[in-house]
Design an enzyme around this catalytic site. Structure first.
Site, PDB file in Angstrom:
ATOM      1  N   ASN A  57       3.762   6.073  -2.928  1.00 13.08           N
ATOM      2  CA  ASN A  57       2.391   5.435  -2.222  1.00 13.08           C
ATOM      3  C   ASN A  57       1.706   6.053  -3.534  1.00 13.08           C
ATOM      4  OD1 ASN A  57       0.159   4.737  -2.025  1.00 13.08           O
ATOM      5  ND2 ASN A  57       0.281   4.513   0.090  1.00 13.08           N
TER       6      ASN A  57
ATOM      7  N   CYS B 137      -6.611   2.724  -2.585  1.00 16.64           N
ATOM      8  CA  CYS B 137      -5.233   1.729  -2.431  1.00 16.64           C
ATOM      9  C   CYS B 137      -6.232   0.473  -2.613  1.00 16.64           C
ATOM     10  CB  CYS B 137      -4.820   1.438  -1.081  1.00 16.64           C
ATOM     11  SG  CYS B 137      -4.085   3.155  -0.205  1.00 16.64           S
TER      12      CYS B 137
ATOM     13  N   HIS C  19       0.501  -3.717  -3.299  1.00 16.48           N
ATOM     14  CA  HIS C  19       0.478  -2.529  -2.737  1.00 16.48           C
ATOM     15  C   HIS C  19       1.675  -1.397  -2.459  1.00 16.48           C
ATOM     16  CE1 HIS C  19      -1.114   1.478  -2.682  1.00 16.48           C
ATOM     17  NE2 HIS C  19      -1.059   1.338  -1.057  1.00 16.48           N
TER      18      HIS C  19
END
Length: 336
Positions: free
Chosen positions: A293, A116, A263
Protein backbone atom coordinates in the site's frame (compact mmCIF):
# COMPACT_ATOMS: atom_id res chain seq x y z
CA UNK A 1 -16.21 25.44 -19.56
CA UNK A 2 -13.41 23.02 -20.42
CA UNK A 3 -12.78 19.44 -19.44
CA UNK A 4 -9.45 18.25 -18.07
CA UNK A 5 -7.74 15.25 -19.61
CA UNK A 6 -4.81 13.18 -18.38
CA UNK A 7 -2.13 13.74 -21.01
CA UNK A 8 0.87 12.22 -19.22
CA UNK A 9 1.53 9.59 -16.58
CA UNK A 10 4.66 8.56 -14.71
CA UNK A 11 5.74 6.42 -11.78
CA UNK A 12 8.81 5.80 -9.68
CA UNK A 13 9.61 2.95 -7.26
CA UNK A 14 12.76 2.65 -5.14
CA UNK A 15 15.10 -0.13 -6.26
CA UNK A 16 15.20 -1.84 -2.86
CA UNK A 17 12.77 -4.79 -2.80
CA UNK A 18 11.67 -6.07 0.62
CA UNK A 19 9.95 -9.46 0.51
CA UNK A 20 7.68 -10.90 3.16
CA UNK A 21 10.46 -13.26 4.18
CA UNK A 22 12.84 -10.30 4.55
CA UNK A 23 10.51 -8.86 7.20
CA UNK A 24 11.28 -11.82 9.45
CA UNK A 25 14.56 -10.05 10.25
CA UNK A 26 12.57 -7.54 12.33
CA UNK A 27 9.40 -9.31 13.41
CA UNK A 28 7.59 -12.59 13.98
CA UNK A 29 5.75 -13.05 10.71
CA UNK A 30 5.66 -15.21 7.59
CA UNK A 31 5.00 -14.94 3.88
CA UNK A 32 1.88 -17.07 4.27
CA UNK A 33 0.48 -14.88 7.10
CA UNK A 34 0.95 -11.65 5.15
CA UNK A 35 -0.37 -12.94 1.84
CA UNK A 36 -3.43 -14.48 3.43
CA UNK A 37 -4.43 -11.18 5.08
CA UNK A 38 -3.32 -8.63 2.49
CA UNK A 39 -2.31 -10.30 -0.78
CA UNK A 40 1.09 -8.60 -0.56
CA UNK A 41 4.22 -10.51 -1.57
CA UNK A 42 6.78 -7.69 -1.54
CA UNK A 43 7.13 -3.93 -1.36
CA UNK A 44 9.72 -1.26 -2.12
CA UNK A 45 11.42 0.54 0.76
CA UNK A 46 13.96 3.31 0.34
CA UNK A 47 17.42 2.16 1.43
CA UNK A 48 18.99 5.25 3.04
CA UNK A 49 22.43 3.65 2.70
CA UNK A 50 22.29 3.51 -1.08
CA UNK A 51 19.66 6.08 -2.11
CA UNK A 52 18.97 9.78 -1.63
CA UNK A 53 15.27 9.30 -2.35
CA UNK A 54 12.77 11.27 -0.31
CA UNK A 55 9.04 11.80 -0.76
CA UNK A 56 9.65 14.93 -2.84
CA UNK A 57 12.52 13.48 -4.87
CA UNK A 58 10.47 10.41 -5.79
CA UNK A 59 7.61 12.72 -6.78
CA UNK A 60 9.96 14.68 -9.03
CA UNK A 61 11.20 11.51 -10.72
CA UNK A 62 7.64 10.42 -11.48
CA UNK A 63 6.69 13.96 -12.56
CA UNK A 64 9.52 14.22 -15.09
CA UNK A 65 8.22 11.12 -16.86
CA UNK A 66 4.62 12.35 -16.82
CA UNK A 67 5.56 15.78 -18.18
CA UNK A 68 7.65 14.27 -20.99
CA UNK A 69 4.87 11.84 -21.95
CA UNK A 70 2.44 14.76 -22.07
CA UNK A 71 4.68 16.33 -24.72
CA UNK A 72 5.35 19.28 -22.44
CA UNK A 73 8.23 20.86 -20.56
CA UNK A 74 8.38 21.99 -16.96
CA UNK A 75 7.74 25.53 -18.18
CA UNK A 76 4.31 24.48 -19.48
CA UNK A 77 3.10 23.48 -16.00
CA UNK A 78 0.91 26.15 -14.40
CA UNK A 79 0.27 24.62 -10.97
CA UNK A 80 1.30 21.72 -8.70
CA UNK A 81 -0.91 19.58 -6.48
CA UNK A 82 1.09 17.29 -4.19
CA UNK A 83 -0.60 14.54 -2.16
CA UNK A 84 1.20 12.73 0.67
CA UNK A 85 0.98 11.76 4.34
CA UNK A 86 4.78 11.52 4.60
CA UNK A 87 6.34 14.87 3.59
CA UNK A 88 10.07 15.46 3.80
CA UNK A 89 9.43 17.99 6.57
CA UNK A 90 6.57 18.66 8.99
CA UNK A 91 6.31 21.93 7.09
CA UNK A 92 6.54 23.20 4.42
CA UNK A 93 4.91 20.58 2.25
CA UNK A 94 6.32 18.68 -0.70
CA UNK A 95 4.77 20.80 -3.43
CA UNK A 96 7.27 23.63 -3.05
CA UNK A 97 10.13 21.13 -3.00
CA UNK A 98 8.93 19.81 -6.37
CA UNK A 99 8.76 23.35 -7.72
CA UNK A 100 12.34 23.94 -6.58
CA UNK A 101 13.79 20.62 -7.74
CA UNK A 102 12.20 20.91 -11.18
CA UNK A 103 13.49 24.50 -11.41
CA UNK A 104 10.04 25.77 -12.32
CA UNK A 105 8.84 29.36 -12.40
CA UNK A 106 7.14 30.71 -9.27
CA UNK A 107 3.94 28.77 -9.90
CA UNK A 108 1.58 27.82 -7.10
CA UNK A 109 2.01 24.57 -5.17
CA UNK A 110 -0.77 23.05 -3.08
CA UNK A 111 -0.38 20.16 -0.64
CA UNK A 112 -3.20 17.67 -0.08
CA UNK A 113 -3.34 15.68 3.18
CA UNK A 114 -6.03 13.10 2.50
CA UNK A 115 -3.86 10.02 2.83
CA UNK A 116 -5.17 7.03 0.83
CA UNK A 117 -7.70 9.15 -1.06
CA UNK A 118 -5.15 11.94 -1.55
CA UNK A 119 -4.67 11.41 -5.27
CA UNK A 120 -8.44 11.42 -5.91
CA UNK A 121 -8.76 14.64 -3.92
CA UNK A 122 -5.76 16.13 -5.74
CA UNK A 123 -7.16 15.12 -9.10
CA UNK A 124 -10.48 16.76 -8.23
CA UNK A 125 -8.79 20.02 -7.21
CA UNK A 126 -6.71 20.09 -10.39
CA UNK A 127 -9.79 19.29 -12.46
CA UNK A 128 -11.59 22.37 -11.14
CA UNK A 129 -8.65 24.64 -11.94
CA UNK A 130 -8.53 23.38 -15.53
CA UNK A 131 -12.30 23.31 -16.07
CA UNK A 132 -12.70 26.95 -15.07
CA UNK A 133 -9.92 27.99 -17.43
CA UNK A 134 -7.64 29.24 -14.65
CA UNK A 135 -4.83 26.85 -15.60
CA UNK A 136 -4.03 24.91 -18.75
CA UNK A 137 -1.69 22.22 -17.37
CA UNK A 138 -1.67 21.03 -13.76
CA UNK A 139 0.79 18.50 -12.32
CA UNK A 140 -0.73 16.11 -9.76
CA UNK A 141 1.62 13.94 -7.69
CA UNK A 142 1.08 11.23 -5.10
CA UNK A 143 4.24 10.18 -3.27
CA UNK A 144 5.00 8.33 -0.03
CA UNK A 145 8.01 7.40 2.08
CA UNK A 146 6.36 5.06 4.57
CA UNK A 147 9.43 3.05 5.46
CA UNK A 148 10.98 5.99 7.29
CA UNK A 149 8.19 5.98 9.88
CA UNK A 150 7.17 2.36 10.41
CA UNK A 151 7.73 0.35 13.57
CA UNK A 152 9.87 -2.56 12.45
CA UNK A 153 8.99 -4.96 15.23
CA UNK A 154 6.47 -7.65 16.07
CA UNK A 155 4.44 -5.03 17.94
CA UNK A 156 4.03 -3.00 14.77
CA UNK A 157 3.68 -5.77 12.21
CA UNK A 158 -0.08 -5.32 11.70
CA UNK A 159 0.67 -2.01 9.97
CA UNK A 160 4.29 -2.32 8.89
CA UNK A 161 3.86 -5.32 6.59
CA UNK A 162 1.27 -3.42 4.54
CA UNK A 163 3.04 -0.25 3.45
CA UNK A 164 5.57 0.55 0.74
CA UNK A 165 7.32 3.55 -0.81
CA UNK A 166 6.83 5.05 -4.26
CA UNK A 167 5.43 7.87 -6.35
CA UNK A 168 3.08 8.42 -9.26
CA UNK A 169 2.24 11.54 -11.25
CA UNK A 170 -0.26 12.78 -13.81
CA UNK A 171 -0.49 15.88 -15.98
CA UNK A 172 -4.00 17.26 -16.43
CA UNK A 173 -4.43 19.41 -19.52
CA UNK A 174 -7.21 21.46 -21.01
CA UNK A 175 -9.59 19.51 -23.26
CA UNK A 176 -12.21 21.35 -25.34
CA UNK A 177 -14.17 18.18 -26.13
CA UNK A 178 -16.42 17.82 -23.06
CA UNK A 179 -17.08 14.16 -23.84
CA UNK A 180 -13.45 13.30 -23.03
CA UNK A 181 -11.31 13.46 -19.92
CA UNK A 182 -12.45 13.63 -16.31
CA UNK A 183 -16.23 13.47 -16.40
CA UNK A 184 -16.79 13.83 -12.65
CA UNK A 185 -15.18 13.43 -9.24
CA UNK A 186 -16.90 12.62 -5.95
CA UNK A 187 -15.43 13.31 -2.50
CA UNK A 188 -16.61 12.32 0.98
CA UNK A 189 -15.45 12.21 4.61
CA UNK A 190 -16.57 10.90 8.00
CA UNK A 191 -14.31 12.34 10.65
CA UNK A 192 -15.91 10.56 13.60
CA UNK A 193 -13.83 7.50 12.66
CA UNK A 194 -10.56 9.39 12.22
CA UNK A 195 -8.74 7.64 15.07
CA UNK A 196 -9.39 4.18 13.62
CA UNK A 197 -6.57 4.81 11.14
CA UNK A 198 -4.24 7.53 12.30
CA UNK A 199 -0.86 8.70 13.51
CA UNK A 200 -1.52 10.94 16.51
CA UNK A 201 1.92 12.28 17.34
CA UNK A 202 3.98 14.27 17.21
CA UNK A 203 1.35 16.99 16.84
CA UNK A 204 0.69 20.41 18.30
CA UNK A 205 -1.49 18.67 20.88
CA UNK A 206 1.45 16.52 22.00
CA UNK A 207 4.65 17.94 20.67
CA UNK A 208 8.18 16.53 20.60
CA UNK A 209 9.22 17.98 23.95
CA UNK A 210 6.45 16.10 25.78
CA UNK A 211 7.31 12.84 24.06
CA UNK A 212 11.00 13.24 24.89
CA UNK A 213 10.28 14.20 28.50
CA UNK A 214 8.12 11.14 29.08
CA UNK A 215 10.60 8.89 27.21
CA UNK A 216 8.05 6.09 27.38
CA UNK A 217 9.22 2.97 25.47
CA UNK A 218 5.61 1.80 25.31
CA UNK A 219 4.38 5.02 23.68
CA UNK A 220 3.17 4.11 20.18
CA UNK A 221 1.44 7.42 19.36
CA UNK A 222 4.17 8.36 16.88
CA UNK A 223 3.63 5.17 14.88
CA UNK A 224 0.65 4.57 12.59
CA UNK A 225 -2.33 2.82 14.17
CA UNK A 226 -5.00 0.93 12.26
CA UNK A 227 -8.09 -0.91 13.43
CA UNK A 228 -7.87 -3.33 10.51
CA UNK A 229 -11.25 -5.06 10.71
CA UNK A 230 -13.09 -1.79 11.29
CA UNK A 231 -11.36 -0.15 8.32
CA UNK A 232 -12.00 -3.15 6.06
CA UNK A 233 -15.72 -3.19 6.92
CA UNK A 234 -16.14 0.49 6.10
CA UNK A 235 -13.89 0.40 3.04
CA UNK A 236 -15.92 -2.16 1.11
CA UNK A 237 -19.09 -0.12 1.71
CA UNK A 238 -17.62 3.27 0.81
CA UNK A 239 -15.73 1.97 -2.22
CA UNK A 240 -18.99 0.65 -3.63
CA UNK A 241 -20.93 3.82 -2.84
CA UNK A 242 -18.36 6.06 -4.51
CA UNK A 243 -18.29 3.93 -7.65
CA UNK A 244 -22.09 3.78 -7.89
CA UNK A 245 -22.31 7.54 -7.36
CA UNK A 246 -19.86 8.22 -10.16
CA UNK A 247 -21.58 5.87 -12.59
CA UNK A 248 -25.03 7.31 -11.84
CA UNK A 249 -23.84 10.88 -12.33
CA UNK A 250 -22.70 10.00 -15.84
CA UNK A 251 -25.62 7.71 -16.75
CA UNK A 252 -23.35 4.69 -16.84
CA UNK A 253 -23.92 1.12 -15.68
CA UNK A 254 -21.41 -1.21 -14.07
CA UNK A 255 -21.26 -3.02 -17.42
CA UNK A 256 -19.80 0.18 -18.92
CA UNK A 257 -16.65 0.01 -16.78
CA UNK A 258 -13.64 -0.81 -18.95
CA UNK A 259 -11.06 -0.42 -16.20
CA UNK A 260 -11.41 -0.03 -12.44
CA UNK A 261 -8.32 1.06 -10.55
CA UNK A 262 -8.95 0.89 -6.81
CA UNK A 263 -6.61 2.28 -4.20
CA UNK A 264 -4.24 -0.56 -3.34
CA UNK A 265 -5.10 -0.92 0.33
CA UNK A 266 -5.67 -4.65 0.55
CA UNK A 267 -6.11 -7.19 -2.23
CA UNK A 268 -9.09 -8.67 -0.36
CA UNK A 269 -10.93 -5.34 -0.58
CA UNK A 270 -10.29 -5.07 -4.31
CA UNK A 271 -11.44 -8.66 -4.86
CA UNK A 272 -14.62 -8.02 -2.87
CA UNK A 273 -15.43 -4.96 -5.02
CA UNK A 274 -14.60 -6.84 -8.21
CA UNK A 275 -16.98 -9.65 -7.28
CA UNK A 276 -19.74 -7.24 -6.24
CA UNK A 277 -19.62 -5.39 -9.56
CA UNK A 278 -19.11 -8.64 -11.50
CA UNK A 279 -15.96 -7.42 -13.21
CA UNK A 280 -13.46 -9.70 -14.91
CA UNK A 281 -9.76 -9.76 -14.09
CA UNK A 282 -9.17 -7.70 -17.25
CA UNK A 283 -11.41 -4.93 -15.90
CA UNK A 284 -9.59 -4.41 -12.59
CA UNK A 285 -5.93 -3.50 -12.13
CA UNK A 286 -4.08 -4.52 -8.97
CA UNK A 287 -0.38 -4.30 -8.18
CA UNK A 288 -0.43 -4.41 -4.38
CA UNK A 289 1.25 -7.82 -4.61
CA UNK A 290 4.45 -6.11 -5.78
CA UNK A 291 4.37 -2.74 -4.03
CA UNK A 292 2.16 -2.97 -0.96
CA UNK A 293 0.00 0.00 0.00
CA UNK A 294 1.67 3.21 -1.19
CA UNK A 295 -1.23 5.40 0.03
CA UNK A 296 -1.48 8.58 -2.10
CA UNK A 297 0.86 7.06 -4.67
CA UNK A 298 -1.03 3.81 -5.19
CA UNK A 299 -3.62 4.96 -7.75
CA UNK A 300 -1.23 6.96 -9.97
CA UNK A 301 1.31 4.10 -9.90
CA UNK A 302 -1.37 1.55 -10.84
CA UNK A 303 -2.92 3.88 -13.43
CA UNK A 304 0.49 4.42 -15.03
CA UNK A 305 1.20 0.68 -15.16
CA UNK A 306 -2.21 -0.16 -16.58
CA UNK A 307 -1.71 2.44 -19.31
CA UNK A 308 1.85 1.24 -20.00
CA UNK A 309 0.60 -2.34 -20.32
CA UNK A 310 -1.98 -1.31 -22.93
CA UNK A 311 -4.90 -2.12 -20.64
CA UNK A 312 -6.37 1.39 -21.07
CA UNK A 313 -7.30 2.54 -24.55
CA UNK A 314 -8.81 5.65 -26.06
CA UNK A 315 -12.54 5.79 -25.42
CA UNK A 316 -12.42 3.53 -22.35
CA UNK A 317 -14.40 4.32 -19.24
CA UNK A 318 -11.87 4.36 -16.42
CA UNK A 319 -13.00 4.44 -12.78
CA UNK A 320 -10.69 5.41 -9.91
CA UNK A 321 -11.80 4.83 -6.32
CA UNK A 322 -10.16 5.19 -2.92
CA UNK A 323 -10.91 4.97 0.78
CA UNK A 324 -8.67 5.62 3.74
CA UNK A 325 -7.68 7.53 6.86
CA UNK A 326 -9.96 10.31 7.90
CA UNK A 327 -12.19 8.54 7.01
CA UNK A 328 -12.11 10.04 3.50
CA UNK A 329 -13.10 8.44 0.22
CA UNK A 330 -13.91 9.33 -3.35
CA UNK A 331 -14.05 8.37 -7.00
CA UNK A 332 -13.28 9.76 -10.42
CA UNK A 333 -14.92 8.82 -13.72
CA UNK A 334 -12.73 9.31 -16.77
CA UNK A 335 -13.39 8.92 -20.49
CA UNK A 336 -9.96 8.12 -21.84
Amino acid sequence: MYNSRITGLGKYLPENVVTNNDLREWMDTSDEWIQERTGIKERRWIDPKTSDDTTSIMGVKAAKIAIERAGLTKDDIDFIVFATLSPDMYFPGGGVRVQELLEMDTIGALDVRNQCSGFIYGLSVADQFVKTGMYKNVLVIGSENHSGGLERSTRGRGVTVIFGDGAGAAVLSREEDNSKGILSTHLHSEGKHAKELALEGPSTGRWVDAIMEENDPDDTSYYPYMNGQFVFKHAVVRFSEAIVEGLATNNLQKEDIDMLIPHQANLRIAQFIQKKFRLSDDQVYNNIMRYGNTTAASIPIALTEAWEDGKIKEGDNVVLAAFGSGFTWGSAIIKW
